[in-house]
Design a protein around this motif. Structure first.
Motif: not given
Length: 581
Positions: A440, A442, A452, A455-456, A495, A519, A523, A525
Motif C-alpha cells: 500500500y 499514500q 507517494y 508505505y505499508s 508502515k 484506490h 491510499v 493498493s
C-alpha cells in the motif's frame, strides 16, 4: 496574529539559518512581551493541545466553502495539507474584526474553547474564519488542530533569543528548560525572565522545578580505537532502552522531566517517592525504565532485577489513569548515570570522574537505594566490543562512552577538536532488518504531497516453496481474489515513510503509479513487485496488528531490486526476534 503570520511566512520561505535567526530577532524586537512569549513557545517546540477534532474542522470547511465532499477531498489530496486546503477553499473574509496579537488569540479565544460543546465551537470557528486572511486561517487551523510545525529547531530559536537579548546561548538554553512543557501557559513574566540580563545566575535564581539542558550523545561510526584513543580514558556504561530523564529535588519537592522537556512527575509516582528523601538542591540525570524485579541482574549491576523491554514501559505511558493494576503490571525504575547538582551547586563544569564519584556517594546515602548505571571495566576495546555484542541478549541497546575528563555540556557537542575527544558517544548495536514487500502507498505531506512516500509492507506467512507459488499469490491479489487462509499469503506488518533519498522516492512513486490496483481514499493498493529492506530498533507482540507484532522506529534502508518476491522476509523471521523467543 498578522505579525506572527508574517514571521511564519518568512521562516517558511527560507532555508538559510542566518535568515531565520534575523527574522526571529526582528520579530522579537517589534512584538509585545506577551506575544513574544507565545511565539517562542511554539517555535521552540511547544505543542498546542488539540482543541477541535479534525473531522469537525473538515465538516466546518465543507459548510463554509459550499464545496461537495468529493471535490474537497480531491483538493486535499492535491494540496497534501488539511490546514492549507481549508485556507484555500474558504471564501474571502467579509468581517473586519479587531486585530488581536498572538497572546490575545490564545488567551481570549482559543484556550477558552477547551471543553466547549460542538455548536459553540462551530459558531466561533466560522466567525473567526470570516475575520482572517488565508495565512491567518492556515495558522488558526494548525493551532486549534494541534499540528503547528515550522522549520525552526529549538536550538535555532534559542540562538535567536540569545542574539536578541545579548546573552550566551547556553544561558538561554538553561533558562528555557521546561518552557515548552505544556504544563503552564507562557507569560510575559516568564519571557522577561528568559531575556533578563545575566546576573546572579544560580540555583536560587531559577524556578525550583527547572531542570538543566540535557547533554546529548552522538552516534559512533566505525571502530572506537580509531576515533577515541585509549580505552582507559573512557567510562563505558550500558545504553538502556527507556526514557532519558532528570529528577529534580528542590524546595522540598521532586519533579521528573523527560529529555523532551515534558514534566512527567504524575506519570511516575515511584520516582517521586524515590527522590523524596534526597537532600534539597539535587538533580540527577538518568534513564526511566520499566523494571523486572525477578530477572537476573545485568553484568556489573548490584541492584536485583533489570530493565524490562521498552514495550512494557510504553504500555505504562499510554495509560491516562494509573490504577493499582497498571502500577503492578509495569513498575518503573530509574537508573542514574550523572549528578548535575548537589547541595544546590551546579556540578556540570566538573570532570566526568568527579561527578561520578559524587553520584556514587549520593547513591550510598540514599534510602530507598538509588541504582547507578554500572561502569564496565575493560582492558581494551576488544573486550568492550565483546560486551557490546551481548547487548541484545541482555536487553540493552549497546554502550555509552563518556570521557573521564569531560564536562557535562549542552546539547550535542560538535565532532571536532577537543569537543570530539570529550563528547558522549552512543555505540549502539546494529538494528534488526527484514525484507518487506510494498503493498500500500499514500502520498506524503508538504513538499512530498505530490508523490507517494508513506508505505505499508508485508511479509510472507511462511516461506514460499518456489517462485511459482509466490507468483500465484501475486496474481490472486491482482485479480482481487481473497487470500486462502490455509495457504501462502502476504501479511501486512508495518508502515514506513523515511530512509530513502528524494531520487529513490521518485523511482518508487513511478512504480506505484504503474502498479496501482485500487484506490481507498488517499491510499493506493499496488500489485506486489518491490522488496524493500527495513530497519527497526525493537519488536514486541501486539494484539492490534494482524501480524501479531509491532516494530519500533521502522525505516527504509534500500530498495532491493536484486531480490525476487519469493525471497522476501517471513512472519516466522519476525517472531523469532521477539524477546524470549
Amino acid at each position: 496574529m498578522k505579525r506572527f503570520g508574517a514571521l511564519f511566512a518568512e521562516l517558511d520561505a527560507s532555508t538559510a539559518t542566518h535568515a531565520k535567526v534575523a527574522a526571529l530577532v526582528r520579530y522579537l524586537r517589534e512584538a509585545p512581551d506577551e506575544d513574544a512569549a507565545w511565539a517562542v513557545y511554539f517555535l521552540a517546540g511547544g505543542k498546542p493541545r488539540q482543541l477541535i477534532r479534525t473531522a469537525q474542522l473538515r465538516a466546518l470547511a465543507l459548510r463554509a466553502s459550499g464545496l461537495p465532499e468529493w471535490l474537497f477531498e480531491e483538493s486535499y489530496q492535491a494540496v497534501g495539507d488539511l490546514a492549507e486546503t481549508i485556507a484555500l477553499v474558504l471564501p474571502a473574509p467579509t468581517e473586519g474584526g479587531a486585530e488581536l496579537g498572538l497572546h490575545g488569540w490564545m488567551t481570549q479565544r482559543l484556550l477558552p474553547l477547551r471543553g466547549a460543546d460542538e455548536a459553540t465551537v462551530a459558531d466561533a470557528v466560522l466567525g473567526w474564519w470570516g475575520e482572517l486572511d488565508s495565512l491567518g486561517r492556515f495558522l488558526f487551523v494548525k493551532l486549534v488542530g494541534g499540528g503547528f510545525r515550522v522549520g525552526v529547531s529549538q536550538l535555532l530559536a534559542q540562538r535567536a533569543v540569545a542574539e536578541f537579548a545579548g546573552l550566551d546561548p547556553k544561558l538561554v538554553a538553561a533558562r528555557m528548560m521546561g518552557y515548552t512543557s505544556g504544563q503552564r501557559a507562557p507569560t510575559a513574566q516568564a519571557w522577561r525572565a528568559i531575556v533578563a540580563p545575566a546576573a546572579g545566575e544560580g540555583a536560587a535564581a531559577r524556578d525550583p522545578s527547572q531542570p538543566y539542558p540535557f547533554f546529548l550523545a552522538s552516534a559512533l561510526a566505525g571502530a572506537p580505537e580509531a576515533t577515541l584513543g585509549e580505552v582507559g580514558d573512557w567510562f563505558a556504561e550500558w545504553k538502556f532502552d527507556g526514557i532519558r530523564g532528570q529528577i529534580v529535588k528542590r524546595a522540598g519537592r521532586a519533579w521528573v522531566w523527560s529529555r523532551g522537556e515534558e514534566l512527567m512527575t504524575e506519570r511516575f509516582p515511584e520516582l517521586e517517592r524515590l527522590a523524596a528523601a534526597w537532600p534539597d538542591g539535587t538533580v540527577v540525570d538518568g534513564e526511566i525504565v520499566a523494571w523486572d524485579a525477578l530477572a537476573a541482574p545485568l553484568p556489573g549491576f548490584e541492584t536485583p532485577g533489570r530493565p524490562a523491554p521498552f514495550a512494557t514501559l510504553q504500555q505504562r505511558i499510554a495509560r491516562k489513569t494509573l490504577t493499582a493494576r497498571v502500577l503492578a503490571d509495569a513498575p518503573v525504575g530509574f537508573i542514574a548515570h550523572d549528578l548535575l547538582e548537589c547541595g544546590g551547586q551546579d556540578l556540570r563544569g566538573q570532570a566526568q570522574h568527579a561527578r561520578r564519584a559524587a553520584l556514587e556517594a549520593l547513591a550510598r546515602a540514599c534510602a530507598p537505594p538509588l541504582p547507578c548505571s554500572p561502569l564496565l571495566d575493560a582492558p581494551d576495546w576488544a573486550t568492550l566490543a565483546a560486551w557490546r555484542a551481548r547487548s541484545r541478549e541482555l536487553g540493552v541497546e549497546g554502550l555509552m562512552l563518556k570521557h573521564r575528563d569531560g564536562a557535562y555540556g549542552t546539547g550535542r557537542v560538535k565532532r571536532s577538536g577537543e569537543g570530539e575527544r570529550l563528547a558522549w558517544w552512543k555505540w549502539k548495536i546494529d538494528p534488526f532488518t527484514v525484507d518487506g514487500v510494498l503493498i500500500y502507498a499514500q502520498a506524503g505531506h508538504g513538499r512530498r504531497a505530490s508523490i507517494y512516500t508513506d508505505y505499508s509492507f508485508a511479509v510472507w506467512n511462511r516461506a514460499p516453496r518456489d517462485p511459482a507459488e509466490a507468483q500465484a499469490v501475486v496474481d490472486a491479489i491482482a485479480e482481487r481474489r481473497p487470500a486462502n487462509p490455509q495457504g501462502l499469503q502476504l501479511v501486512s506488518f508495518t508502515k514506513a515513510y523515511s530512509g530513502l533519498s528524494d531520487a529513490e522516492f521518485q523511482a518508487v512513486d513511478a512504480v506505484i503509479r504503474e502498479t496501482t490496483l485500487e484506490h481507498f481514499g488517499p491510499v493506493r493498493s499496488v500489485r506486489p513487485t518491490l522488496v524493500v529492506e527495513l530497519a527497526f530498533e525493537g519488536i514486541a507482540r501486539s494484539k492490534r496488528h494482524k501480524s501479531g507484532v509491532a516494530l519500533r522506529f521502522p525505516r527504509m534502508l534500500r530498495v532491493r531490486g536484486d531480490k525476487p518476491l519469493h525471497e522476501a522476509g517471513t512472519l516466522g523471521e519476525l517472531l523469532a526476534l521477539l524477546p524470549g523467543a
